[in-house]
Design a protein around this motif. Structure first.
Motif, PDB file in Angstrom:
ATOM      1  N   ILE A 164       0.991  -1.190  -0.138  1.00 45.11           N
ATOM      2  CA  ILE A 164       0.018  -0.007  -0.007  1.00 45.11           C
ATOM      3  C   ILE A 164       0.990   1.033   0.220  1.00 45.11           C
ATOM      4  N   ARG A 165       0.656   2.100  -0.905  1.00 40.93           N
ATOM      5  CA  ARG A 165       1.350   3.414  -1.121  1.00 40.93           C
ATOM      6  C   ARG A 165       0.803   4.451  -1.444  1.00 40.93           C
ATOM      7  N   ALA A 166       0.982   5.788  -0.812  1.00 45.53           N
ATOM      8  CA  ALA A 166       0.496   6.910  -1.625  1.00 45.53           C
ATOM      9  C   ALA A 166       0.997   7.352  -2.547  1.00 45.53           C
ATOM     10  N   GLU A 167       0.523   8.302  -3.286  1.00 43.05           N
ATOM     11  CA  GLU A 167       0.938   9.323  -4.406  1.00 43.05           C
ATOM     12  C   GLU A 167       2.098  10.041  -3.851  1.00 43.05           C
ATOM     13  N   PRO A 168       3.214  10.499  -4.780  1.00 40.08           N
ATOM     14  CA  PRO A 168       4.343  11.249  -4.281  1.00 40.08           C
ATOM     15  C   PRO A 168       3.555  12.508  -3.822  1.00 40.08           C
ATOM     16  N   SER A 169       4.390  13.033  -2.841  1.00 41.85           N
ATOM     17  CA  SER A 169       3.857  14.253  -2.043  1.00 41.85           C
ATOM     18  C   SER A 169       2.560  14.091  -1.292  1.00 41.85           C
ATOM     19  N   GLN A 170       2.012  13.167  -1.217  1.00 41.00           N
ATOM     20  CA  GLN A 170       0.713  12.647  -0.670  1.00 41.00           C
ATOM     21  C   GLN A 170       0.951  11.946   0.657  1.00 41.00           C
ATOM     22  N   ASP A 171       0.066  12.206   1.383  1.00 38.46           N
ATOM     23  CA  ASP A 171       0.020  11.275   2.741  1.00 38.46           C
ATOM     24  C   ASP A 171      -0.689   9.904   2.578  1.00 38.46           C
ATOM     25  N   LEU A 172      -0.368   8.703   3.253  1.00 32.07           N
ATOM     26  CA  LEU A 172      -0.949   7.691   3.283  1.00 32.07           C
ATOM     27  C   LEU A 172      -1.721   7.380   4.705  1.00 32.07           C
ATOM     28  N   LYS A 173      -2.888   7.340   4.722  1.00 32.52           N
ATOM     29  CA  LYS A 173      -3.824   7.298   6.127  1.00 32.52           C
ATOM     30  C   LYS A 173      -4.658   6.054   5.783  1.00 32.52           C
ATOM     31  N   LEU A 174      -4.421   5.295   7.028  1.00 29.72           N
ATOM     32  CA  LEU A 174      -5.265   4.078   7.221  1.00 29.72           C
ATOM     33  C   LEU A 174      -6.372   4.289   8.424  1.00 29.72           C
ATOM     34  N   GLU A 175      -7.329   4.526   8.228  1.00 29.55           N
ATOM     35  CA  GLU A 175      -8.433   4.848   9.376  1.00 29.55           C
ATOM     36  C   GLU A 175      -9.676   3.902   9.543  1.00 29.55           C
ATOM     37  N   SER A 176      -9.899   3.583  10.830  1.00 29.54           N
ATOM     38  CA  SER A 176     -11.153   2.955  11.053  1.00 29.54           C
ATOM     39  C   SER A 176     -12.122   3.881  11.971  1.00 29.54           C
ATOM     40  N   PRO A 177     -12.988   4.387  11.467  1.00 31.00           N
ATOM     41  CA  PRO A 177     -13.758   5.507  12.437  1.00 31.00           C
ATOM     42  C   PRO A 177     -14.392   4.900  13.584  1.00 31.00           C
ATOM     43  N   THR A 178     -15.091   3.790  13.265  1.00 33.50           N
ATOM     44  CA  THR A 178     -15.785   3.264  14.411  1.00 33.50           C
ATOM     45  C   THR A 178     -15.366   1.952  14.873  1.00 33.50           C
ATOM     46  N   ALA A 195      10.250   9.934   3.770  1.00 33.15           N
ATOM     47  CA  ALA A 195      10.507  11.542   3.636  1.00 33.15           C
ATOM     48  C   ALA A 195       9.516  12.104   4.664  1.00 33.15           C
ATOM     49  N   GLY A 196       9.087  11.521   5.580  1.00 32.14           N
ATOM     50  CA  GLY A 196       7.826  12.200   6.281  1.00 32.14           C
ATOM     51  C   GLY A 196       7.768  11.644   7.778  1.00 32.14           C
ATOM     52  N   ASP A 197       6.611  11.861   8.472  1.00 25.92           N
ATOM     53  CA  ASP A 197       6.314  11.457   9.913  1.00 25.92           C
ATOM     54  C   ASP A 197       5.384  10.099   9.733  1.00 25.92           C
ATOM     55  N   LEU A 198       5.584   9.590  10.696  1.00 23.10           N
ATOM     56  CA  LEU A 198       4.546   8.110  10.817  1.00 23.10           C
ATOM     57  C   LEU A 198       3.899   8.653  12.267  1.00 23.10           C
ATOM     58  N   LYS A 199       2.581   8.561  11.971  1.00 28.58           N
ATOM     59  CA  LYS A 199       1.589   8.866  12.960  1.00 28.58           C
ATOM     60  C   LYS A 199       0.437   7.783  13.451  1.00 28.58           C
ATOM     61  N   ALA A 200       0.427   7.285  14.522  1.00 22.56           N
ATOM     62  CA  ALA A 200      -0.788   6.365  14.690  1.00 22.56           C
ATOM     63  C   ALA A 200      -1.318   7.032  15.998  1.00 22.56           C
ATOM     64  N   THR A 201      -2.907   7.351  15.800  1.00 20.88           N
ATOM     65  CA  THR A 201      -3.608   8.059  16.743  1.00 20.88           C
ATOM     66  C   THR A 201      -4.929   7.106  16.717  1.00 20.88           C
ATOM     67  N   CYS A 202      -5.382   7.004  18.052  1.00 19.62           N
ATOM     68  CA  CYS A 202      -6.528   6.317  18.369  1.00 19.62           C
ATOM     69  C   CYS A 202      -7.446   6.797  19.326  1.00 19.62           C
TER      70      CYS A 202
END
Length: 285
Positions: A164-178, A195-202
């Motif tokens: 799974i890869r995002a487009e260049p200069s775009q963020d990759l986000k895996l999300e489960s809202p509920t 080239a960016g940050d890795l963020k995990a939020t819950c």
């Protein structure tokens, strides 16, 4: 002797006369006319034949005119594609030898519907299957699946993919809202942000679990924000979060402590370890 000679002379004379008579008859012109027999079709048969030929010619002219008119109306040309137009929809049916419907393609104003056992889209050059769908699975055979929607792709159940890869200069986000977000692999899961940050939020709890190995954090700086400040709950012991006197230096070094249940908290660093299992953080967590 004389009589025999006379007989021979008479016979010779008669033979001569017959020869002369036969020669004269052959030399005379024949007055008889030869009989001619007519060959062909005459009368009512000839008129019927002309009528059928004329009818065939008229039929050919009408057929040619109708063909030209159909080609003109349907826009059938050599250099242009085939165009099928309808005020409502266009339906193409496929039937077997018994007349039963085996496949149907309907092009309407709102949707394009295909009813068949298996639907395939192949490349024109190599014949590679780019997309196929049946009752059991959907296969995408292209080298890359690109989703350009602003909301991304929504999956109701599990998804299996090697990359799974995002487009260049775009963020990759895996999300489960509920619900929860689970990533599993038999040989490990690798998450890389080159080239960016890795963020995990819950919303509630974030679990990092290793059943047979260890969790290794390798970085120049590891920051754990918003950790609670622990204090001793026993009355006989001193409080690690007691307010220092005005003359005491400000505490700038803290020790990271872990409760038996795994919860982390901060404790002011001292000469020895100040982590206590009787801390208020561990008792009330």
């Amino acid at each position: 002797m004389d009589r025999s000679a006379n007989l021979d002379t008479e016979e010779l004379k008669m033979t001569r006369e017959q020869y002369i008579l036969a020669t004269q008859q052959n030399s005379l012109p024949r007055t008889e006319h030869p009989q001619f027999y007519p060959v062909g079709i005459y009368g009512w048969r000839k008129r019927c034949l002309y009528f059928f030929v004329l009818l065939l010619l008229v039929t050919m002219i009408v057929n040619l005119a109708m063909t030209i008119w159909i080609l003109k109306v349907m826009n059938f040309t050599v250099d242009s594609p085939l165009v099928l137009q309808s005020d409502r929809n266009v339906t193409v049916n496929a039937r077997n030898h018994m007349g039963q419907l085996t496949g149907q393609l309907t092009v309407g104003a709102d949707a394009v519907e295909a009813q068949c056992k298996r639907f395939e889209v192949r490349a024109s050059g190599s014949g590679k299957v780019l997309f196929s769908a049946d009752e059991d699975e959907i296969v995408i055979g292209a080298d890359r699946l690109k989703v350009t929607g602003t909301e991304g792709a929504v999956f109701g159940h599990s998804v299996e993919t090697p990359h799974i890869r995002a487009e260049p200069s775009q963020d990759l986000k895996l999300e489960s809202p509920t619900r929860s977000l689970v990533m599993e692999a038999p040989r490990g899961v690798q998450v890389n942000a080159a080239a960016g940050d890795l963020k995990a939020t819950c919303r509630k709890e974030l679990h990092l679990q290793s059943t047979e190995g260890e969790i290794f954090l390798n970085a120049d700086t590891i920051r754990l924000g918003n950790l609670p400040m622990g204090s001793f709950s026993s009355s006989s012991s001193f409080s690690s979060s007691s307010s220092p006197s005005s003359s005491a230096p400000r505490q700038t070094i803290y020790e990271l402590c872990a409760c038996p249940n795994g919860k982390l908290y901060l404790s002011p660093a001292g000469a020895g370890s100040t982590c206590q299992s009787s801390s208020n953080i561990c008792l009330w967590s």
